[in-house]
Design a protein around this motif. Structure first.
Motif, short mmCIF file in Angstrom:
data_model
loop_
_atom_site.label_atom_id
_atom_site.label_comp_id
_atom_site.label_asym_id
_atom_site.label_seq_id
_atom_site.Cartn_x
_atom_site.Cartn_y
_atom_site.Cartn_z
N HIS A 229 29.29 12.34 57.84
CA HIS A 229 29.09 13.47 58.65
C HIS A 229 29.74 13.43 59.87
N ASP A 230 30.02 12.08 60.54
CA ASP A 230 30.76 11.93 61.39
C ASP A 230 32.54 12.34 61.18
N THR A 234 32.09 18.98 63.11
CA THR A 234 31.79 20.28 63.17
C THR A 234 32.54 21.37 63.27
N ASP A 272 22.37 14.12 58.44
CA ASP A 272 22.03 14.23 59.47
C ASP A 272 21.27 15.83 59.56
N ASN A 273 20.98 16.23 60.60
CA ASN A 273 20.17 17.33 60.69
C ASN A 273 20.96 18.62 61.14
N ASP A 274 22.40 18.37 60.92
CA ASP A 274 23.30 19.77 61.46
C ASP A 274 23.76 19.95 60.42
N ARG A 276 26.33 22.13 60.19
CA ARG A 276 27.75 22.30 60.23
C ARG A 276 28.68 21.01 59.70
N THR A 277 27.84 20.00 59.27
CA THR A 277 28.79 18.77 59.36
C THR A 277 28.69 18.64 57.68
N THR A 364 34.25 25.86 66.38
CA THR A 364 33.03 25.26 65.57
C THR A 364 32.28 25.98 64.68
N GLU A 366 30.22 28.34 61.96
CA GLU A 366 29.23 28.74 61.91
C GLU A 366 28.76 29.01 60.48
N ALA A 377 31.61 23.66 55.62
CA ALA A 377 30.51 22.97 56.03
C ALA A 377 29.90 22.12 54.66
#
Length: 824
Positions: A229-230, A234, A272-274, A276-277, A364, A366, A377
């Motif tokens: 995810h890094d 995003t 992760d909790n994002d 977008r990633t 970014t 959405e 995403a």
């Protein structure tokens, strides 16, 4: 063949070349194995489409114990299939190569690419092929003269030699074919077994100079630790782009084991909790199948790349984030796979893309708002769809399109209708297969069919069709029985005019194609009185030999129609100026009238040539053409490299009817709907608007001479009912675009990337009475097509320009309909 982000052309197996003596082939070139300096890597794709590096290069290495002088040596190149006029090209060397060291020779520079080579140790200007050729390390700077494997084997000046792709000159078997984005490189042990195929493998280019500087994976700083995810980040571009990363962990979810874009997909089971990633990543291994299994947990190191299918600086497409030059360890086997993202009708957003008026890459993501952001995403993650309805038929590249939104603009026959620039069907996605075809042939499905059960696999971006589900699990085919349509026969008082794009019809096409097209005319279109044909090629097809006549093509087609029980159609057309009308090079496609002389007469007026403009004259209040057939303003710049409209004057039951056949310029050059520029720039619209302006001006001339003129404008306008070009034609109501009058669920004649849409049109003036219009679906929705377009037909009673006569015609039409209803 699967079209993915790299070419899937099969690697060609080289055939041994050389002199044959006594029936025994001469041996392939065998330079004595070098004890020190050898060719370590060859790359010929520099600056080509899709390349990152700007230059070709040859890299030398020294597997000896002492430095090797290169003074008086050269690197030389010969094309893979040398002709009598081919010569070896020479780049002189100097200096030396250290023991265990490298030596970089820069060669030709292309117009693409963004990354320069590290400082070269020698520089030449040889433009090498990306896929096939021979490179030799030569003692001396005089050009070699050998052009066969045997002759080169006998030349003592050759210290080392590598032939790649389909190279005639090579050691043993040639190395596999590289590409614009890959090189052939010797293994780390620098083994020289005198067999190029054994010594060299295809992979990412890694040019390294004598200082150890590299743009590839040979040397460099310690990799930065990163999770998937890094790496994905995003936005659409990885924050680790072109950097080495390490400690990349994940579970193998799918593997691609064939083609030249092999590799595997990883998903991190600890997200992760994002939203977008993405937690998925493709690990690219070139043409080598990776030694991993689904369920393996691995830790990988490699270089993060953003792969574009063409030059990154000018690409209209999105990129794929991938890990290249990767090394990995398998930590454990048989791990549970992370849960897939399940696609339901509400999963993908309705709105297709953000519209900043430019490049969306820096934005970014959405994913809850835009479909393209949703897919990005989830790039390289596993997605799953159940009972997926097909909205784009299987094609020759083993692809089809399905929808996750079965009620989104559903057509009457199961497709997804495209109704506006802001109404793309966001549920549509492409499906390809990761299952080798010898294990399961790709399903051949039509629009409306279903992949029942589960279809799942990783999703990634492809320039051919946008986001693609690469199925490792493919649902079961369900044939819903889509049938080709048949229109009704015109009544005795009706004139039937059809339009049909027959897709580059040439005499060399199989007889089966002619028979299917003829059956369409006779059976499915019920033998129209007039047929406008588009894409009729000249008598030698795509051979660019100056031929422009198409009588052989038309004779073969009209003969096929007769053989199917149809009438003996006559034709009228005007040969174009050679290579001036666009289309397939050498084909000289044009528009043509076919007509049934038993039902309708053609008014022949001589003088129409490829460059003569048809005019309009008035005689006793009626309009006539100055030449028939005649081209509409053919020298106008609007028709540059495009087909010119053909106007013809016909007479049906004493009424004059003007038919104008068209084939506007293509959409080539437009930015893709799924690309990185939003909204996409449709640059081809400019020329079609000019063409529509010229054509509408001619229609206005006819109506100025006779406001009651019967006019039919038909053909492949290469544009939509809502486009500026078509709106120009219909402005003020002088012409009616008939496909815009049918229900929205029926507005299509072509299917592209799963979107049922309109390219073909029939427009009519106000004079025709009792208009009956039909799009006859026989091709576009089917895996097995005679053409990629569906034909259309209009039936009408030509107006007389007299209210009493027109009223009587309407009464006769009504009575004939009643008789047809009760006495069929």
């Amino acid at each position: 063949m699967i079209k993915t982000h790299r070419s899937k052309s099969a690697l060609t197996v080289a055939v041994a070349s050389g002199l044959v003596l006594g029936g025994v082939a001469a041996p392939a070139a065998l330079a004595a194995p070098s004890a020190d300096a050898v060719i370590a890597e060859v790359y010929g794709g520099g600056g080509n489409s899709g390349a990152t590096l700007t230059n070709d290069f040859v890299e030398l290495a020294n597997h000896g114990a002492a430095a090797t002088s290169l003074a008086g040596f050269s690197v030389q190149y010969l094309p893979g299939s040398p002709s009598a006029s081919s010569t070896w090209q020479v780049t002189q060397l100097s200096g030396s190569v250290a023991p265990g060291g490298r030596y970089l020779v820069a060669e030709g520079k292309g117009s693409g690419g963004t990354v320069a080579l590290p400082a070269p140790d020698a520089t030449g200007a040889i433009a090498m092929s990306a896929t096939a050729g021979t490179v030799a390390l030569v003692s001396g700077t005089t050009a070699l003269t050998c052009k066969t494997a045997a002759n080169c084997a006998a030349d003592p000046r050759i210290k080392d030699l590598v032939g790649f792709g389909t190279a005639t000159v090579r050691e043993g078997n040639s190395a596999a074919a590289p590409s614009n984005t890959t090189s052939v490189a010797r293994g780390t042990a620098l083994a020289d077994t005198d067999d190029n195929a054994a010594d060299f493998t295809v992979g990412e280019p890694t040019p390294t100079n004598s200082k150890g500087e590299s743009t590839g994976g040979d040397t460099g700083p310690a990799p930065a630790p990163a999770k998937i995810h890094d790496i994905q980040g995003t936005t659409r571009i990885s924050p680790f782009k072109d950097q080495k990363v390490g400690g990349v962990t994940g579970v193998v979810t799918a593997i691609r084991t064939f083609g030249s874009s092999r590799g595997f997909w990883l998903t991190d089971p600890n997200p992760d909790n994002d939203p977008r990633t993405s937690e998925g990543l493709f690990v690219f291994t070139g043409s080598t199948s990776p030694a991993v299994a689904v369920g393996d947990a691995v830790t990988a190191t490699g270089t993060v790349r953003e792969f574009y299918p063409d030059a990154p600086a000018t690409s209209n497409y999105q990129s794929l984030t991938e890990l290249s030059s990767a090394q990995w360890t398998v930590d454990s086997h048989g791990n549970a796979l992370p849960a897939p993202t399940v696609l339901n009708p509400d999963t993908v957003p309705e709105t297709y893309a953000p519209s900043p008026g430019g490049n969306i890459e820096p934005l970014t993501l959405e994913p809850s708002k835009y479909a393209l952001d949703f897919w990005e995403a989830h790039e390289s993650e596993i997605v799953q769809i159940t009972d997926a309805r097909v909205v784009g038929p299987s094609n020759s590249h083993n692809e089809l399109y399905v929808t996750s939104k079965p009620d989104q603009h559903k057509s009457v026959r199961g497709g997804s209708v495209y109704l506006g620039y802001d109404q793309l069907n966001s549920g549509v996605m492409k499906v390809s297969s990761l299952i080798p075809f010898d294990q399961r042939p790709f399903p051949q499905l039509n629009v409306g069919d279903v992949l029942t059960g589960t279809t799942s696999g990783p999703v990634e971006y492809s320039n051919f069709g946008g986001y693609t589900l690469f199925a490792s699990v493919l649902g079961t085919e369900k044939d819903n029985g889509l049938q080709a349509e048949t229109t009704r026969k015109q009544r005795s008082g009706e004139l039937a005019v059809a339009t049909y794009n027959v897709e580059n019809l040439a005499p060399g096409d199989p007889q089966a194609k002619y028979e299917r097209l003829a059956d369409a005319i006779v059976t499915h279109l019920a033998t129209p009185d007039i047929v406008n044909l588009e894409e009729i090629q000249d008598n030698t097809g795509a051979t660019d030999d100056g031929t422009v006549a198409a009588d052989a093509t038309l004779q073969k087609f009209t003969d096929a129609i007769v053989a199917k029980g149809g009438p003996r159609y006559q034709w009228r057309e005007i040969d174009p100026v050679n290579d001036s009308d666009g289309g397939q090079p050498g084909g000289n496609i044009r528009v043509v009238f076919l007509f049934n002389p038993a039902r309708v007469s053609f008014v022949d007026r001589p003088g129409g040539t490829s460059t003569t403009a048809v005019g309009v004259v008035q005689d006793h209040g009626k309009a006539h053409l100055t030449v028939s057939p005649g081209r509409v303003d053919p020298t106008n710049e609007a028709w540059t490299s495009s087909r010119k409209p053909l106007a013809g004057e016909f007479v049906f039951k004493g009424r004059t009817v003007f038919v104008i056949a068209n084939h506007f310029n293509s959409k080539g050059g437009d930015q893709p709907t799924h690309g990185r520029f939003q909204p996409p720039v449709r640059s081809s619209e400019v020329q079609r608007q000019k063409q529509a302006t010229v054509l509408r001006g001619f229609v206005d001339q006819l109506l100025a001479a006779d406001r009651n003129a019967n006019i039919v404008v038909a053909g492949d306008l290469n544009d939509y009912p809502f486009s500026p070009a078509v709106q120009k034609l219909t402005a003020g109501g002088a012409l009616t675009d008939l496909i815009a009058t049918v229900p929205e669920a029926e507005r299509y004649s072509y299917v592209f990337e799963g979107q049922s849409q309109v390219l073909d049109h029939i427009l009519a003036s106000k004079a025709p009475r009792g208009v009956d219009y039909d799009v006859v679906h026989i091709n576009a929705e089917f895996a097995d097509q005679a053409s990629d377009h569906d034909p259309q037909v209009i039936r009408f009673r030509p107006g007389a320009g007299n209210a009493v006569q027109d009223g009587l015609n309407d009464l006769f039409d009504y009575l004939e309909q009643l008789l047809g209803k009760y006495f069929p």
